[in-house]
Motif scaffolding. Structure first.
Motif, short mmCIF file in Angstrom:
data_model
loop_
_atom_site.label_atom_id
_atom_site.label_comp_id
_atom_site.label_asym_id
_atom_site.label_seq_id
_atom_site.Cartn_x
_atom_site.Cartn_y
_atom_site.Cartn_z
N ALA A 82 -68.28 -33.61 -26.17
CA ALA A 82 -68.38 -32.18 -26.46
C ALA A 82 -67.81 -31.40 -25.27
O ALA A 82 -67.91 -31.84 -24.14
CB ALA A 82 -69.83 -31.80 -26.68
N PRO A 83 -67.23 -30.22 -25.53
CA PRO A 83 -66.70 -29.41 -24.42
C PRO A 83 -67.82 -29.00 -23.48
O PRO A 83 -68.92 -28.67 -23.92
CB PRO A 83 -66.11 -28.19 -25.13
CG PRO A 83 -65.98 -28.57 -26.55
CD PRO A 83 -67.00 -29.60 -26.83
N TRP B 108 -63.21 -19.70 -25.52
CA TRP B 108 -63.62 -18.37 -25.94
C TRP B 108 -62.66 -17.31 -25.42
O TRP B 108 -62.35 -16.33 -26.12
CB TRP B 108 -65.05 -18.06 -25.43
CG TRP B 108 -66.09 -18.91 -26.05
CD1 TRP B 108 -66.00 -19.64 -27.20
CD2 TRP B 108 -67.40 -19.14 -25.55
NE1 TRP B 108 -67.16 -20.29 -27.45
CE2 TRP B 108 -68.05 -20.01 -26.46
CE3 TRP B 108 -68.11 -18.70 -24.41
CZ2 TRP B 108 -69.37 -20.45 -26.26
CZ3 TRP B 108 -69.41 -19.13 -24.24
CH2 TRP B 108 -70.02 -20.00 -25.15
N GLN C 254 -61.90 -28.38 -34.92
CA GLN C 254 -63.00 -27.86 -35.73
C GLN C 254 -63.34 -26.43 -35.33
O GLN C 254 -63.67 -25.60 -36.18
CB GLN C 254 -64.27 -28.72 -35.53
CG GLN C 254 -64.23 -30.02 -36.27
CD GLN C 254 -64.54 -29.82 -37.74
OE1 GLN C 254 -65.51 -29.17 -38.10
NE2 GLN C 254 -63.73 -30.38 -38.60
N TRP C 255 -63.24 -26.13 -34.03
CA TRP C 255 -63.57 -24.79 -33.55
C TRP C 255 -62.50 -23.80 -33.99
O TRP C 255 -62.80 -22.65 -34.31
CB TRP C 255 -63.69 -24.79 -32.03
CG TRP C 255 -64.88 -25.55 -31.53
CD1 TRP C 255 -65.53 -26.56 -32.15
CD2 TRP C 255 -65.54 -25.34 -30.29
NE1 TRP C 255 -66.57 -27.00 -31.38
CE2 TRP C 255 -66.59 -26.28 -30.23
CE3 TRP C 255 -65.35 -24.47 -29.22
CZ2 TRP C 255 -67.45 -26.35 -29.14
CZ3 TRP C 255 -66.21 -24.55 -28.13
CH2 TRP C 255 -67.25 -25.49 -28.10
N PHE D 49 -63.52 -20.57 -35.97
CA PHE D 49 -63.31 -19.22 -35.47
C PHE D 49 -62.39 -18.43 -36.39
O PHE D 49 -62.54 -17.21 -36.53
CB PHE D 49 -62.75 -19.24 -34.05
CG PHE D 49 -63.79 -19.55 -33.00
CD1 PHE D 49 -63.57 -20.52 -32.04
CD2 PHE D 49 -65.00 -18.86 -32.98
CE1 PHE D 49 -64.54 -20.80 -31.07
CE2 PHE D 49 -65.96 -19.14 -32.04
CZ PHE D 49 -65.73 -20.12 -31.08
N THR E 121 -74.50 -30.36 -29.69
CA THR E 121 -73.69 -30.07 -28.51
C THR E 121 -72.27 -29.65 -28.86
O THR E 121 -71.60 -29.02 -28.05
CB THR E 121 -73.61 -31.29 -27.58
OG1 THR E 121 -72.94 -32.35 -28.27
CG2 THR E 121 -75.00 -31.76 -27.18
N HIS E 122 -71.78 -30.01 -30.06
CA HIS E 122 -70.42 -29.63 -30.42
C HIS E 122 -70.35 -28.24 -31.04
O HIS E 122 -69.35 -27.89 -31.65
CB HIS E 122 -69.84 -30.65 -31.41
CG HIS E 122 -69.41 -31.92 -30.76
ND1 HIS E 122 -70.29 -32.85 -30.28
CD2 HIS E 122 -68.17 -32.41 -30.49
CE1 HIS E 122 -69.61 -33.87 -29.75
NE2 HIS E 122 -68.34 -33.63 -29.85
N CYS E 123 -71.40 -27.48 -30.90
CA CYS E 123 -71.49 -26.16 -31.51
C CYS E 123 -70.56 -25.19 -30.80
O CYS E 123 -70.58 -25.11 -29.58
CB CYS E 123 -72.93 -25.70 -31.39
SG CYS E 123 -73.33 -24.21 -32.25
N PRO E 124 -69.71 -24.42 -31.53
CA PRO E 124 -68.71 -23.55 -30.91
C PRO E 124 -69.29 -22.40 -30.10
O PRO E 124 -68.93 -22.21 -28.95
CB PRO E 124 -67.90 -23.01 -32.09
CG PRO E 124 -68.24 -23.82 -33.24
CD PRO E 124 -69.58 -24.43 -33.00
N ASP E 125 -70.18 -21.61 -30.70
CA ASP E 125 -70.64 -20.45 -29.94
C ASP E 125 -72.12 -20.14 -30.14
O ASP E 125 -72.77 -19.63 -29.23
CB ASP E 125 -69.82 -19.20 -30.32
CG ASP E 125 -69.82 -18.94 -31.82
OD1 ASP E 125 -69.27 -17.91 -32.22
OD2 ASP E 125 -70.36 -19.77 -32.58
N ASP F 77 -64.18 -35.22 -35.90
CA ASP F 77 -65.02 -34.10 -35.49
C ASP F 77 -65.57 -33.41 -36.73
O ASP F 77 -64.94 -33.38 -37.78
CB ASP F 77 -64.16 -33.11 -34.68
CG ASP F 77 -65.01 -32.21 -33.81
OD1 ASP F 77 -64.43 -31.37 -33.09
OD2 ASP F 77 -66.24 -32.34 -33.85
N TYR F 78 -66.76 -32.85 -36.62
CA TYR F 78 -67.35 -32.13 -37.75
C TYR F 78 -68.34 -31.12 -37.20
O TYR F 78 -68.77 -31.20 -36.06
CB TYR F 78 -68.03 -33.09 -38.73
CG TYR F 78 -69.09 -33.95 -38.10
CD1 TYR F 78 -68.76 -35.19 -37.54
CD2 TYR F 78 -70.42 -33.54 -38.04
CE1 TYR F 78 -69.72 -35.97 -36.95
CE2 TYR F 78 -71.38 -34.32 -37.44
CZ TYR F 78 -71.03 -35.54 -36.90
OH TYR F 78 -71.98 -36.32 -36.31
N MET F 79 -68.68 -30.15 -38.03
CA MET F 79 -69.66 -29.14 -37.66
C MET F 79 -70.94 -29.42 -38.42
O MET F 79 -70.91 -29.89 -39.55
CB MET F 79 -69.16 -27.75 -38.06
CG MET F 79 -67.81 -27.46 -37.48
SD MET F 79 -68.00 -26.94 -35.81
CE MET F 79 -68.17 -25.23 -36.11
#
Lengths: 80, 323
Positions: A3-4, A13, A47-48, A52, B186-190, B274-276
């Protein structure tokens, strides 16, 4: 794929914010913002990017609803 | 049927809101007029003395009206002119001073003093009453909310998970501590970083008060396939130092999530694998008795959450105090 971390998240961002700023300035014309789009896709996991992009569409839709209002759909009438 | 009860409750609430609004409006109007009355009376009194301040340049009645209408602005102007005026010197001064000490003006002064005192007392009393009523309203609202949540009865079960240092932790380990809990991945964008930042802010704010117990922030993953102990250790480092990350087998995680009725649904995998994970976004407050007390959604600010938690802690202390 890990994960980032905090720095990578921030880079993503910032790239997203720059892209969205460019799109706001250019009336959502993606052609004028190719550089920012490239930056954005480089700094963020795939995925991001998808998330977004959808998020921006949703935010614009929400803004439109709040500004212009909407006609509620005809649904079943609840007897209260 | 359920919605009927809700709308009725809301209507009752709205009636109370109107009542408090009218009460506050009356209080404000009263304060405003007593303020104007005080200052117009003050200058009416001053018009008896021959010091040529603004009162003597125009009939006092007109001044009263002007001050009452213009309130603070006009009053400040009069005060300014008063400050600028220089005292007359020599015999004129003696004459004017004796003139100002007529029995008439002293009676007016006394009457003014009592009026002023009464106005202030009543004003302060009204303000105090209003403040007390506001506090009662907040307390009642909080109690109603806790009762409603108690009937929902979340977080009754136990969980057994691995923390980000690899140690096994169960719900019993956290009894005796106030727990603020968040489910994410943890792979959550924001959303998860934002909520965890908010969580860290709330815990830090409450840490600054030495009278309050230290909160225990917890982060439970809804993505156990990817979020192992090492991944969690990397992730929680970016937030509050006391934040503990919890993970386990998919079954253990699902069990913990079910306890809090957490919705979590993994999306489709892309070519990178990857997946959400779509999940409900809430901060859960659990008391030292292990009971779920309250939840906070994304619209709540850190200040609102901290205030609510302070309230819960105070109520919890009051309940457990021996009568």
């Amino acid at each position: 794929m890990a994960a980032p971390n905090s720095a990578q998240r921030k880079a993503c961002w910032d790239a997203r914010d720059q892209l969205w700023q460019c799109l706001d300035d250019n009336n959502d014309k993606i052609q004028s913002c190719q550089k920012f789009q490239g930056d954005f896709e480089a700094n963020c996991p795939a995925q991001w990017v998808k998330y977004f992009t959808k998020r921006r569409d949703f935010l614009k839709y929400k803004d439109k609803m709040q500004r212009e209002g909407f006609t509620p759909a005809e649904g079943p009438q609840v007897n209260s | 049927m359920f919605s009927n009860a809700l709308t009725e409750n809301k209507r009752k609430h709205e009636k109370y809101e109107i009542f408090y609004f009218i009460f506050s409006l009356m209080l404000f109007t009263f304060s405003f007029f007593s303020y104007c009355t005080f200052f117009s009376l003050f200058f009416h009194f001053l018009s008896y003395s021959p010091y040529p301040i603004c009162a003597s340049r125009e009939p006092s009645a007109m001044l009263r009206v002007r001050c009452t209408l213009r309130g603070g602005g006009g009053v400040l102007l009069c005060l300014h002119r008063t400050a600028q005026y220089r005292y007359p010197s020599g015999p004129e001064r003696v004459l004017t001073r004796s003139l100002s000490r007529t029995p008439d003006s002293s009676r007016v002064a006394l009457k003014l003093q009592t009026r002023l005192g009464v106005t202030l007392l009543v004003g302060v009393g009204l303000l105090g009453a209003w403040w007390w009523v506001e506090q009662e309203k907040q307390q009642r609202r909080q109690r109603q909310r806790v009762e409603q949540l108690r009937t929902v009865a979340l977080g009754q079960g136990t969980f057994s998970l691995l923390d980000h240092t690899g140690h096994r932790r169960t719900k019993q380990d956290f009894l005796g501590r106030w727990v603020l809990l968040y489910f994410g991945f943890t792979h959550c964008p924001d959303i998860c970083p934002d909520e965890l930042d908010k969580l860290s802010t709330v815990v830090s704010a409450l840490d600054r008060d030495p009278a309050l117990p230290r909160l225990q922030p917890l982060f439970i993953t809804v993505d156990p396939e990817r979020d192992d102990v090492a991944a969690l250790a990397r992730y929680v480092r970016d937030f509050h130092p006391r934040l503990v990350g919890l993970t386990g087998t998919p079954e253990e995680v699902r069990h913990a999530g079910r306890d809090f009725r957490v919705y979590a649904s993994a999306g489709p995998k892309d070519e990178d694998g990857d997946y959400m994970v779509d999940h409900s976004v809430l901060l859960y407050l659990v008391s030292p008795d292990g009971l779920f007390l309250d939840y906070y959604n994304r619209t709540k600010s850190p200040e609102q959450i901290a205030d609510s938690i302070r309230n819960h802690i105070r109520n919890h202390r009051n309940k457990s105090r021996p009568v």
